[in-house]
Write a protein that holds these residues in place. Structure first.
Motif, PDB file in Angstrom:
ATOM      1  N   LEU A   1       8.922  -2.477   1.194  1.00  0.00           N
ATOM      2  CA  LEU A   1       9.221  -1.623   2.355  1.00  0.00           C
ATOM      3  C   LEU A   1       9.676  -2.474   3.540  1.00  0.00           C
ATOM      4  CD1 LEU A   1       9.261   1.223   3.622  1.00  0.00           C
ATOM      5  CD2 LEU A   1       6.972   0.746   4.481  1.00  0.00           C
ATOM      6  N   ASN A   2       8.973  -3.591   3.782  1.00  0.00           N
ATOM      7  CA  ASN A   2       9.367  -4.416   4.920  1.00  0.00           C
ATOM      8  C   ASN A   2      10.773  -4.969   4.728  1.00  0.00           C
ATOM      9  OD1 ASN A   2       8.801  -5.605   7.470  1.00  0.00           O
ATOM     10  ND2 ASN A   2       8.600  -7.576   6.427  1.00  0.00           N
ATOM     11  N   GLU A   3      11.060  -5.383   3.513  1.00  0.00           N
ATOM     12  CA  GLU A   3      12.396  -5.922   3.232  1.00  0.00           C
ATOM     13  C   GLU A   3      13.455  -4.849   3.512  1.00  0.00           C
ATOM     14  OE1 GLU A   3      13.423  -8.876   2.614  1.00  0.00           O
ATOM     15  OE2 GLU A   3      15.509  -8.283   2.213  1.00  0.00           O
ATOM     16  N   LEU A   4      13.195  -3.626   3.040  1.00  0.00           N
ATOM     17  CA  LEU A   4      14.215  -2.582   3.181  1.00  0.00           C
ATOM     18  C   LEU A   4      14.293  -2.045   4.609  1.00  0.00           C
ATOM     19  CD1 LEU A   4      13.642  -0.654  -0.163  1.00  0.00           C
ATOM     20  CD2 LEU A   4      15.747  -1.850   0.522  1.00  0.00           C
ATOM     21  N   PHE A   5      13.137  -1.837   5.228  1.00  0.00           N
ATOM     22  CA  PHE A   5      13.132  -1.187   6.547  1.00  0.00           C
ATOM     23  C   PHE A   5      13.463  -2.183   7.665  1.00  0.00           C
ATOM     24  CE2 PHE A   5      11.123   0.311  10.461  1.00  0.00           C
ATOM     25  CZ  PHE A   5      11.533   1.637  10.512  1.00  0.00           C
ATOM     26  N   THR A   6      12.752  -3.318   7.650  1.00  0.00           N
ATOM     27  CA  THR A   6      12.896  -4.253   8.768  1.00  0.00           C
ATOM     28  C   THR A   6      14.111  -5.157   8.583  1.00  0.00           C
ATOM     29  OG1 THR A   6      10.490  -4.240   8.880  1.00  0.00           O
ATOM     30  CG2 THR A   6      11.604  -5.903  10.194  1.00  0.00           C
ATOM     31  N   ASN A   7      14.276  -5.683   7.365  1.00  0.00           N
ATOM     32  CA  ASN A   7      15.348  -6.666   7.170  1.00  0.00           C
ATOM     33  C   ASN A   7      16.687  -6.019   6.813  1.00  0.00           C
ATOM     34  OD1 ASN A   7      13.339  -8.469   7.646  1.00  0.00           O
ATOM     35  ND2 ASN A   7      13.015  -9.014   5.499  1.00  0.00           N
ATOM     36  N   ARG A   8      16.658  -4.898   6.081  1.00  0.00           N
ATOM     37  CA  ARG A   8      17.942  -4.297   5.655  1.00  0.00           C
ATOM     38  C   ARG A   8      18.233  -2.974   6.346  1.00  0.00           C
ATOM     39  NH1 ARG A   8      18.658  -6.135  -0.694  1.00  0.00           N
ATOM     40  NH2 ARG A   8      17.496  -8.075  -0.491  1.00  0.00           N
ATOM     41  N   ASN A   9      17.367  -2.646   7.330  1.00  0.00           N
ATOM     42  CA  ASN A   9      17.645  -1.491   8.191  1.00  0.00           C
ATOM     43  C   ASN A   9      17.777  -0.157   7.443  1.00  0.00           C
ATOM     44  OD1 ASN A   9      17.848  -0.799  10.857  1.00  0.00           O
ATOM     45  ND2 ASN A   9      20.089  -0.685  10.791  1.00  0.00           N
TER      46      ASN A   9
ATOM     47  N   SER B   1       5.725  -3.162  -6.243  1.00  0.00           N
ATOM     48  CA  SER B   1       7.054  -3.543  -5.754  1.00  0.00           C
ATOM     49  C   SER B   1       8.049  -2.378  -5.735  1.00  0.00           C
ATOM     50  CB  SER B   1       7.628  -4.686  -6.594  1.00  0.00           C
ATOM     51  OG  SER B   1       7.865  -4.252  -7.913  1.00  0.00           O
ATOM     52  N   ARG B   2       7.716  -1.280  -6.424  1.00  0.00           N
ATOM     53  CA  ARG B   2       8.634  -0.132  -6.411  1.00  0.00           C
ATOM     54  C   ARG B   2       7.878   1.107  -5.938  1.00  0.00           C
ATOM     55  NH1 ARG B   2      10.660  -3.569  -9.994  1.00  0.00           N
ATOM     56  NH2 ARG B   2      12.875  -3.507 -10.504  1.00  0.00           N
ATOM     57  N   PRO B   3       7.626   1.191  -4.643  1.00  0.00           N
ATOM     58  CA  PRO B   3       6.792   2.295  -4.131  1.00  0.00           C
ATOM     59  C   PRO B   3       7.455   3.652  -4.342  1.00  0.00           C
ATOM     60  CG  PRO B   3       7.800   1.040  -2.337  1.00  0.00           C
ATOM     61  CD  PRO B   3       8.139   0.309  -3.591  1.00  0.00           C
ATOM     62  N   VAL B   4       6.773   4.535  -5.053  1.00  0.00           N
ATOM     63  CA  VAL B   4       7.414   5.811  -5.415  1.00  0.00           C
ATOM     64  C   VAL B   4       7.649   6.724  -4.213  1.00  0.00           C
ATOM     65  CG1 VAL B   4       6.650   5.932  -7.819  1.00  0.00           C
ATOM     66  CG2 VAL B   4       5.198   6.862  -6.031  1.00  0.00           C
ATOM     67  N   ASN B   5       6.849   6.555  -3.175  1.00  0.00           N
ATOM     68  CA  ASN B   5       7.003   7.462  -2.028  1.00  0.00           C
ATOM     69  C   ASN B   5       7.907   6.903  -0.929  1.00  0.00           C
ATOM     70  OD1 ASN B   5       5.193   9.755  -2.689  1.00  0.00           O
ATOM     71  ND2 ASN B   5       3.696   8.101  -2.847  1.00  0.00           N
TER      72      ASN B   5
ATOM     73  N   LYS C   1       9.677   9.299   1.495  1.00  0.00           N
ATOM     74  CA  LYS C   1       8.739  10.010   2.381  1.00  0.00           C
ATOM     75  C   LYS C   1       8.191   9.066   3.443  1.00  0.00           C
ATOM     76  CE  LYS C   1       6.841  13.712  -0.527  1.00  0.00           C
ATOM     77  NZ  LYS C   1       5.628  14.188  -1.204  1.00  0.00           N
ATOM     78  N   ALA C   2       7.987   7.789   3.074  1.00  0.00           N
ATOM     79  CA  ALA C   2       7.495   6.819   4.054  1.00  0.00           C
ATOM     80  C   ALA C   2       8.546   6.614   5.140  1.00  0.00           C
ATOM     81  CB  ALA C   2       7.169   5.497   3.371  1.00  0.00           C
ATOM     82  N   LEU C   3       9.815   6.619   4.751  1.00  0.00           N
ATOM     83  CA  LEU C   3      10.886   6.481   5.754  1.00  0.00           C
ATOM     84  C   LEU C   3      10.864   7.671   6.704  1.00  0.00           C
ATOM     85  CD1 LEU C   3      13.784   5.254   3.426  1.00  0.00           C
ATOM     86  CD2 LEU C   3      12.468   3.858   5.048  1.00  0.00           C
ATOM     87  N   ARG C   4      10.569   8.852   6.151  1.00  0.00           N
ATOM     88  CA  ARG C   4      10.481  10.049   7.004  1.00  0.00           C
ATOM     89  C   ARG C   4       9.313   9.920   7.974  1.00  0.00           C
ATOM     90  NH1 ARG C   4       9.396  15.749   4.136  1.00  0.00           N
ATOM     91  NH2 ARG C   4       7.361  14.772   3.888  1.00  0.00           N
TER      92      ARG C   4
ATOM     93  N   ILE D   1       3.170   0.323   9.329  1.00  0.00           N
ATOM     94  CA  ILE D   1       2.839   0.177   7.906  1.00  0.00           C
ATOM     95  C   ILE D   1       2.897  -1.309   7.591  1.00  0.00           C
ATOM     96  CG2 ILE D   1       3.402   0.840   5.549  1.00  0.00           C
ATOM     97  CD1 ILE D   1       4.987   3.209   6.672  1.00  0.00           C
ATOM     98  N   ILE D   2       1.829  -1.814   6.977  1.00  0.00           N
ATOM     99  CA  ILE D   2       1.748  -3.256   6.740  1.00  0.00           C
ATOM    100  C   ILE D   2       1.765  -3.553   5.235  1.00  0.00           C
ATOM    101  CG2 ILE D   2       0.523  -5.380   7.316  1.00  0.00           C
ATOM    102  CD1 ILE D   2       1.371  -3.711   9.810  1.00  0.00           C
ATOM    103  N   ASN D   3       2.759  -4.293   4.825  1.00  0.00           N
ATOM    104  CA  ASN D   3       2.858  -4.789   3.442  1.00  0.00           C
ATOM    105  C   ASN D   3       2.184  -6.147   3.340  1.00  0.00           C
ATOM    106  OD1 ASN D   3       6.295  -3.825   2.471  1.00  0.00           O
ATOM    107  ND2 ASN D   3       4.359  -2.788   2.124  1.00  0.00           N
ATOM    108  N   ALA D   4       1.770  -6.492   2.122  1.00  0.00           N
ATOM    109  CA  ALA D   4       1.444  -7.889   1.831  1.00  0.00           C
ATOM    110  C   ALA D   4       2.766  -8.605   1.550  1.00  0.00           C
ATOM    111  CB  ALA D   4       0.536  -7.965   0.610  1.00  0.00           C
ATOM    112  N   SER D   5       2.859  -9.871   1.963  1.00  0.00           N
ATOM    113  CA  SER D   5       4.123 -10.597   1.761  1.00  0.00           C
ATOM    114  C   SER D   5       4.506 -10.667   0.286  1.00  0.00           C
ATOM    115  CB  SER D   5       4.015 -12.019   2.304  1.00  0.00           C
ATOM    116  OG  SER D   5       3.873 -11.969   3.686  1.00  0.00           O
ATOM    117  N   GLY D   6       3.486 -10.684  -0.573  1.00  0.00           N
ATOM    118  CA  GLY D   6       3.768 -10.769  -2.008  1.00  0.00           C
ATOM    119  C   GLY D   6       4.153  -9.439  -2.631  1.00  0.00           C
ATOM    120  N   ALA D   7       4.264  -8.391  -1.823  1.00  0.00           N
ATOM    121  CA  ALA D   7       4.652  -7.063  -2.333  1.00  0.00           C
ATOM    122  C   ALA D   7       5.296  -6.319  -1.164  1.00  0.00           C
ATOM    123  CB  ALA D   7       3.424  -6.311  -2.854  1.00  0.00           C
ATOM    124  N   ASN D   8       6.440  -6.837  -0.720  1.00  0.00           N
ATOM    125  CA  ASN D   8       6.957  -6.453   0.607  1.00  0.00           C
ATOM    126  C   ASN D   8       8.215  -5.595   0.556  1.00  0.00           C
ATOM    127  OD1 ASN D   8       8.724  -8.289  -0.372  1.00  0.00           O
ATOM    128  ND2 ASN D   8       8.793  -9.578   1.451  1.00  0.00           N
TER     129      ASN D   8
END
Ligand code: F0G
Length: 514
Positions: A320-328, A365-369, A372-375, A311-318
């Motif tokens: 999911l990447n912040e939570l999944f990749t950086n904050r595990n 910036s506040r993806p509602v799903n 489910k994306a984590l699943r 799943i690819i975020n834009a850096s200006g709206a990131n």
């Protein structure tokens, strides 16, 4: 929670004759995605979340009681179906061709279809060469070939089907542009009232022009997508007097239709799953649908291998990447660490953060799903990355030069692939499918600016400037992000919102409240 148990709509969609066919038994229900809760709700209920715990909902099936194919090749036969009778119309749809895999509807004649999902998977050797991949390894799934020009039509056909099942007459969404275009088109063709909330100046001119042309009541709200979605959710839930059925991807029926993108990819590859699926992430509905599709195919014993997901975020709206990749942050069997999400959202509020990217479709910036994306990432052994606006623009131009083109957000998938190649996460001979979510002509501004430096963005501010003469002219309405003004613009009155908290909290977690 609003319940739209109104009259059942019997209006046929233009061109689709109504004939009584199969009457489905009650073999589908809505199910809370939080395994610790697992509350269930009827298929006729209109819900945006679980009333017990606030989590997102899934559509679940009693597969044992349903007719289901023994192998996926069963669906191939439908390519040959001809004719304008109901079966022909459903088989013609790239979504309903796979209807045994999304059997929530009761009667086939309730299905609202406009020939969506007739999209193609294209082998992209020229592009593969540009990014150092072997011939036959890179494939592009062109969802821009849908009737409204984006993948959203796959979901709208399903959500409109449910809307028709429950007798909804007014349907609405918040949108970065494609959802609104798709909703306005489906609403017009199914004779429902379409209402779209868009952030003022936030939607590319191609998408905005579609919503107007298809006759959607278009409210330009002062604020971004996140604000629009909070507001329309509030109105759908708290102002039942307006009778609004919400069409955003928080509606679980939308995602049932979007599963079909995966079925078509499998079908085009002779039912051989690729190694990777790469998709841009915004509100995270699409990737969630992909995860559900593969979860079900695996559980039904219809596939042996599940592709990996990027799943690819834009850096200006990131987010999911912040939570999944950086904050595990992980799915963790459904026990998602909400504190991590809450902390990030609180920090965003504190710094008055607003997402900003040239890929306006995914400026969220506040993806509602998010859960489910984590699943989906769990089921598909996925990764998340972010790419800069420059990377998005360069890779969009490459898809245009060596493919059929796509809009900026879609090119995040190719930019993400290149990043994952550089990191050696993906190798040169793995089979990769990039999902091109929207058509190149959706955002001509981005293209013209890339090639000439000329910024046509002023055209996005469509505040009425002078008299318009067209018989079908449909002017957008500019309105502040203020509940009473919006309800008035929607034809409601002060009585409808008496006693309702006018403000919506920004910091609420995606799965709770609005
Ligand atoms: N690509 C395009 C072209 C989109 O329009 C969107 C979402 C996405 C990717 C992201 O998909 O939200 O399922 O993660 N557009 C929505 C809209 C938000 O309102 O049109 P997602």
């Amino acid at each position: 929670m609003s319940n739209l148990h109104g009259r059942r709509s019997t209006l046929p969609i233009r061109g689709v004759p109504v004939t009584l066919k199969i009457e489905m038994p009650e073999t589908a229900h809505q199910l809370c995605t939080n395994p610790a809760c697992a509350a269930t709700f009827g298929i006729d209920e209109v819900r945006l979340s679980c009333s017990s715990c606030g989590s997102l909902l899934d559509i679940a099936y009693d597969w044992d009681k349903l007719p289901r194919p023994k192998s996926l090749s069963f669906f191939e036969g439908r390519w040959a179906t001809k004719g304008t009778e109901l079966t022909g119309t459903l088989d013609f749809s790239g979504v309903w061709r796979f209807r045994e895999l999304m059997p929530f509807y009761r009667r086939e004649e309730d299905i609202v279809t406009i020939g969506e999902g007739r999209t193609v998977l294209q082998r992209a050797d020229l592009l593969a060469r540009q990014i150092g991949m072997k011939p036959g390894s890179l494939f592009l799934q062109y969802e821009g070939l849908n009737p409204s020009g984006s993948f959203k039509d796959n979901g709208m056909t399903a959500a409109f089907t449910h809307a028709r099942m429950v007798g909804a007459e007014k349907v609405a969404c918040a949108s970065t542009g494609n959802t609104s275009a798709s909703l306005a088109l489906f609403a017009a063709l199914s004779e429902m009232k379409g209402i779209v909330f868009i952030g003022s100046g936030k939607v590319s001119v191609g998408k905005l022009s579609q919503a107007l042309d298809y006759g959607g009541l278009t409210l330009q709200i002062q604020g971004d997508f996140d604000a629009c979605l909070r507001r329309i959710r509030q109105i759908a839930v708290d102002v039942p007097g307006l009778g609004i059925y919400l069409m955003n991807s928080v509606n679980p029926f939308r995602l049932e239709g979007q599963k079909s993108i995966m079925y078509r990819i499998l079908e085009a590859r002779g039912w051989e799953p690729p190694d990777w699926i790469i998709v841009p992430g915004g509100n995270l509905g699409n990737c969630s649908a992909f995860g559900k599709a593969f979860m079900e195919l695996r559980d039904l014993g219809l596939i042996k291998k599940i592709p990996r997901l990027a799943i690819i975020n834009a850096s200006g709206a990131n987010t999911l990447n912040e939570l999944f990749t950086n904050r595990n942050l992980r799915w963790n069997g459904g026990d998602v660490d909400c504190k991590k999400i809450g902390d990030l959202y609180a920090a965003m509020d504190e710094s008055n953060y607003h997402p900003h990217t040239v890929a306006s479709a995914i400026e969220i910036s506040r993806p509602v799903n998010l859960p489910k994306a984590l699943r989906a990432l769990d089921v598909m052994n996925g990764v998340v990355r972010e790419v800069s606006d420059d990377e998005i623009l360069e890779h969009r131009a490459m898809v245009a030069r060596w493919g059929f083109g796509c809009e900026p957000a879609s090119a995040a998938s190719l930019a993400g692939l290149v990043k994952l190649r550089q990191e050696q996460v993906i190798s040169a001979d793995e089979h990769v499918v990039c999902i091109l979510t929207g058509h190149e002509l959706k955002d001509p501004n981005a293209t013209v600016k890339y090639h000439t430096g000329i910024d046509l963005k002023a055209a996005q501010d469509l505040a009425p400037r002078g008299p318009v003469h067209g018989k079908f002219a449909n002017q957008p309405i500019a309105v502040d992000d203020d509940l009473p003004s919006i309800v008035k613009a929607l034809g409601g009155d002060a009585e409808m919102i008496r006693g309702i908290k006018v403000e919506v909290s920004k910091s609420s977690l995606p799965t709770r409240e609005y």
